[in-house]
Design a protein around this motif. Structure first.
Motif, mmCIF file in Angstrom:
data_model
loop_
_atom_site.group_PDB
_atom_site.id
_atom_site.type_symbol
_atom_site.label_atom_id
_atom_site.label_comp_id
_atom_site.label_asym_id
_atom_site.label_seq_id
_atom_site.Cartn_x
_atom_site.Cartn_y
_atom_site.Cartn_z
ATOM 1 N N PHE A 258 0.691 -1.288 -0.059
ATOM 2 C CA PHE A 258 0.108 0.186 -0.150
ATOM 3 C C PHE A 258 1.084 1.870 0.509
ATOM 4 O O PHE A 258 0.387 2.295 -0.578
ATOM 5 C CB PHE A 258 -0.839 -0.069 1.106
ATOM 6 N N PHE A 259 1.884 1.472 1.010
ATOM 7 C CA PHE A 259 2.649 2.550 0.363
ATOM 8 C C PHE A 259 3.549 3.053 -0.513
ATOM 9 O O PHE A 259 3.248 3.710 -1.158
ATOM 10 C CB PHE A 259 3.884 2.754 2.362
ATOM 11 N N TYR A 260 4.001 1.477 -0.903
ATOM 12 C CA TYR A 260 4.260 1.437 -2.400
ATOM 13 C C TYR A 260 3.715 2.271 -3.231
ATOM 14 O O TYR A 260 4.055 2.830 -4.472
ATOM 15 C CB TYR A 260 5.354 0.405 -2.756
ATOM 16 N N PHE A 261 2.659 1.233 -3.022
ATOM 17 C CA PHE A 261 1.353 1.985 -4.284
ATOM 18 C C PHE A 261 1.032 4.051 -4.116
ATOM 19 O O PHE A 261 1.194 4.409 -5.562
ATOM 20 C CB PHE A 261 0.419 0.831 -3.737
ATOM 21 N N LEU A 262 0.968 3.859 -2.811
ATOM 22 C CA LEU A 262 0.031 5.255 -2.607
ATOM 23 C C LEU A 262 1.713 6.729 -3.658
ATOM 24 O O LEU A 262 1.350 7.181 -4.816
ATOM 25 C CB LEU A 262 0.149 6.022 -1.825
ATOM 26 N N VAL A 263 3.121 6.097 -3.594
ATOM 27 C CA VAL A 263 3.931 6.589 -4.053
ATOM 28 C C VAL A 263 4.392 6.527 -4.703
ATOM 29 O O VAL A 263 4.344 7.244 -5.518
ATOM 30 C CB VAL A 263 5.762 7.063 -3.115
ATOM 31 N N GLU A 264 4.574 5.245 -5.777
ATOM 32 C CA GLU A 264 5.103 5.394 -6.537
ATOM 33 C C GLU A 264 3.721 4.572 -8.008
ATOM 34 O O GLU A 264 4.121 5.015 -8.953
ATOM 35 C CB GLU A 264 5.638 4.068 -6.870
ATOM 36 N N VAL A 265 2.478 5.003 -7.461
ATOM 37 C CA VAL A 265 1.688 4.471 -8.324
ATOM 38 C C VAL A 265 0.531 6.052 -8.299
ATOM 39 O O VAL A 265 0.111 5.931 -10.050
ATOM 40 C CB VAL A 265 0.983 3.669 -8.132
ATOM 41 N N ARG A 266 0.681 6.436 -7.770
ATOM 42 C CA ARG A 266 -0.504 7.343 -7.100
ATOM 43 C C ARG A 266 0.370 9.055 -6.550
ATOM 44 O O ARG A 266 -0.326 9.594 -6.883
ATOM 45 C CB ARG A 266 -1.452 7.001 -6.131
ATOM 46 N N GLY A 267 1.302 8.387 -6.623
ATOM 47 C CA GLY A 267 2.088 10.290 -6.801
ATOM 48 C C GLY A 267 2.191 11.035 -5.229
ATOM 49 O O GLY A 267 2.122 11.907 -5.434
ATOM 50 N N PHE A 268 1.753 9.908 -4.250
ATOM 51 C CA PHE A 268 2.047 11.064 -3.177
ATOM 52 C C PHE A 268 3.163 10.875 -2.704
ATOM 53 O O PHE A 268 3.953 10.204 -2.589
ATOM 54 C CB PHE A 268 1.232 9.675 -1.928
ATOM 55 N N GLY A 269 3.623 11.784 -2.006
ATOM 56 C CA GLY A 269 4.773 12.367 -1.612
ATOM 57 C C GLY A 269 4.696 11.218 -0.254
ATOM 58 O O GLY A 269 4.171 10.693 0.818
ATOM 59 N N ASN A 270 6.275 10.885 0.393
ATOM 60 C CA ASN A 270 6.562 10.017 1.343
ATOM 61 C C ASN A 270 5.867 10.623 2.833
ATOM 62 O O ASN A 270 5.142 9.410 3.542
ATOM 63 C CB ASN A 270 8.352 9.598 1.687
ATOM 64 N N GLU A 271 5.692 11.639 3.200
ATOM 65 C CA GLU A 271 5.330 12.223 3.916
ATOM 66 C C GLU A 271 3.770 11.587 4.378
ATOM 67 O O GLU A 271 2.803 11.127 4.863
ATOM 68 C CB GLU A 271 5.806 13.585 4.928
ATOM 69 N N GLU A 272 3.382 12.155 3.068
ATOM 70 C CA GLU A 272 1.954 12.327 2.574
ATOM 71 C C GLU A 272 0.890 10.720 2.430
ATOM 72 O O GLU A 272 0.156 10.605 3.697
ATOM 73 C CB GLU A 272 0.839 12.798 1.744
ATOM 74 N N ALA A 273 2.243 10.122 2.765
ATOM 75 C CA ALA A 273 1.345 8.025 2.070
ATOM 76 C C ALA A 273 1.723 7.757 3.319
ATOM 77 O O ALA A 273 1.217 7.416 3.709
ATOM 78 C CB ALA A 273 2.433 7.670 1.092
ATOM 79 N N GLY A 274 2.405 8.646 4.534
ATOM 80 C CA GLY A 274 2.424 8.064 5.741
ATOM 81 C C GLY A 274 1.248 8.354 6.509
ATOM 82 O O GLY A 274 0.807 7.088 7.139
ATOM 83 N N GLY A 275 0.485 9.283 5.970
ATOM 84 C CA GLY A 275 -0.304 9.782 6.669
ATOM 85 C C GLY A 275 -1.165 8.937 6.362
ATOM 86 O O GLY A 275 -2.280 8.652 7.093
ATOM 87 N N LEU A 276 -1.583 8.263 5.331
ATOM 88 C CA LEU A 276 -2.251 8.155 4.272
ATOM 89 C C LEU A 276 -2.758 6.664 4.546
ATOM 90 O O LEU A 276 -3.719 5.519 5.358
ATOM 91 C CB LEU A 276 -2.356 8.147 3.278
#
Length: 431
Positions: A258-276
């Motif tokens: 999920f974290f990898y998907f948010l950053v690499e596929v959906r384009g979220f930044g690390n900190e925003e992805a961590g919160g999600l």
């Protein structure tokens, strides 16, 4: 000193242990993007490392249950928690590509993660199986197991932003070093406070012990020789293991990717992805607690045959529907909302699995739940590698949608589970 409700104190310690266990096992998933860049790892190599944990975790579920029954929950949980601390620290010591070849780095991480899986494997057969079966009344296993799953998800929720903060501030290696001592905290607290059985605890009142022991069969002096082999052949435990395999396919999608998907596929930044990711686990915590309450309520209304099954079937079908909706959504934030709801329904089913396995296993709950959890985590052996492979061939949308197929298959399997047919000892559910 006698304490009214000592079983809830024991449960609180189990929740703490569960939360820290998940923090110390999800850490590599959260740190994976930084680790893969620093260590020059590909997605497939990262998948192999994820699968190594799943291999150790799945293969040592049943041996972990035997270990818990042989040495008792007090000794067993303290020992494995020390192992968590040691191996988390060791994971941060892997050399970089300037010192070792990528092949050697992957080999060390695969071995280390396999051992991490081995040491974490016994916790739920011991805690959700043995401890809950011995410390809680018959038919009241759903809520404590739901709360254990809540502890798991809250631990993962805390892990995501904490590990991201430590990674960004101090680097991924120090993030592991700083959190490793939490395993030692669990070991010490559990050893001081816990006992194997309510009768052994000086703080349990006679009234609480009578409540816990009501409707349970008399304690046997010793088990029949080879009884654990009969559990391995029990139809209902094997069906639960198969359904849990299907349910956990979806769980491992989130756990690993999920974290990898948010950053690499959906384009979220690390900190925003961590919160999600934290939000995902919080929704899972709500679902797990709700599922525990619903499970106990439905057991009281429908009995062990259909009580746990009704909650699990509805949860799995809803899980599959929201998974597909989230995967195909073009809006990144809407996709996250739908996937979080999917995970909430996934966690609603947890208490049903563990309550049914305890009911079938009787006084060998650690081993019986270990069998179920083996099936539930064998999926990680190929899921960690299969998901990036499918994503490379078909795209991430279709790779994620495969989880819906497994969710529906898991729901269908529940139709044939008979939790009211104990394999070892008879529990009577109060009217």
């Amino acid at each position: 000193m006698k304490i009214q409700g000592m079983r809830w104190v024991i449960l609180a310690l189990v929740l703490l242990a569960s939360a820290i266990s998940y923090m110390l096992r999800t850490n590599v998933s959260v740190l994976s993007e930084s680790m893969s860049t620093d260590l020059a790892l590909s997605e497939v190599q990262l998948g192999l490392i994820f699968s190594a944990f799943a291999a150790g975790y799945a293969l040592f579920q049943f041996p972990g249950g035997l270990f818990g029954d042989r040495f008792g929950s007090r000794h067993a949980l303290a020992i494995i928690a020390i192992g968590w601390a040691v191996l988390t620290f060791a994971s941060g010591l892997v050399p970089g590509p300037a010192t070792w070849s990528v092949g050697a780095i992957v080999t060390m991480l695969v071995v280390t993660r396999f051992l991490v899986g081995v040491t974490h494997a016994p916790i739920f057969p011991i805690a959700s199986g043995r401890v809950i079966a011995l410390w809680f009344p018959v038919g009241k296993w759903g809520l404590p197991n739901g709360l254990i799953s809540t502890g798991v998800t809250l631990g993962a929720a805390l892990s995501a932003p904490l590990m991201v903060y430590l990674m960004v501030t101090y680097g991924w290696r120090n993030a592991l070093f700083f959190t490793a001592p939490l395993g030692l905290v669990v070991a010490l607290l559990w050893w001081i406070v816990a006992r194997d059985k309510p009768a052994q605890h000086p703080s349990v009142t006679p009234a609480e012990q009578a409540l816990i022991e009501a409707n349970k069969p008399p304690e046997r002096a010793k088990s029949a020789p080879g009884e654990w082999k009969e559990l391995l052949k029990n139809k209902d435990l094997l069906l639960l293991a198969l359904s849990y395999f299907c349910m956990n396919y979806v769980f491992y999608l989130f756990f690993n990717w999920f974290f990898y998907f948010l950053v690499e596929v959906r384009g979220f930044g690390n900190e925003e992805a961590g919160g999600l990711v934290a939000a995902l686990w919080i929704i899972g915590a709500v679902g797990a607690t709700l599922g525990g309450l619903l499970c106990d309520m439905m057991i009281k209304r429908l009995g062990l045959r259909w009580g746990p099954a009704s909650v699990a079937i509805v949860g799995l079908i809803a899980c599959g529907a929201f998974l597909v909706a989230g995967a195909i959504s073009e809006d990144a934030y809407l996709a996250v909302v739908l996937l979080c709801i999917c995970f909430g329904f996934n966690q609603i089913t947890e208490a049903s699995y563990w309550s049914a396995a305890i009911a079938v296993s009787g006084d060998r709950a650690a081993e019986g739940t270990g069998i179920m959890n083996t099936g539930g985590n064998l999926v990680g052996l190929f899921g960690g590698v299969m998901v990036p492979f499918l994503a490379a061939q078909l795209g991430w949308t279709l790779a994620i949608c495969t989880g819906a197929i497994f969710a529906v298959l898991g729901a269908i399997t529940w139709m044939f589970v008979r939790a009211d047919r104990p394999a070892v000892a008879v529990h009577r559910v109060p009217a």
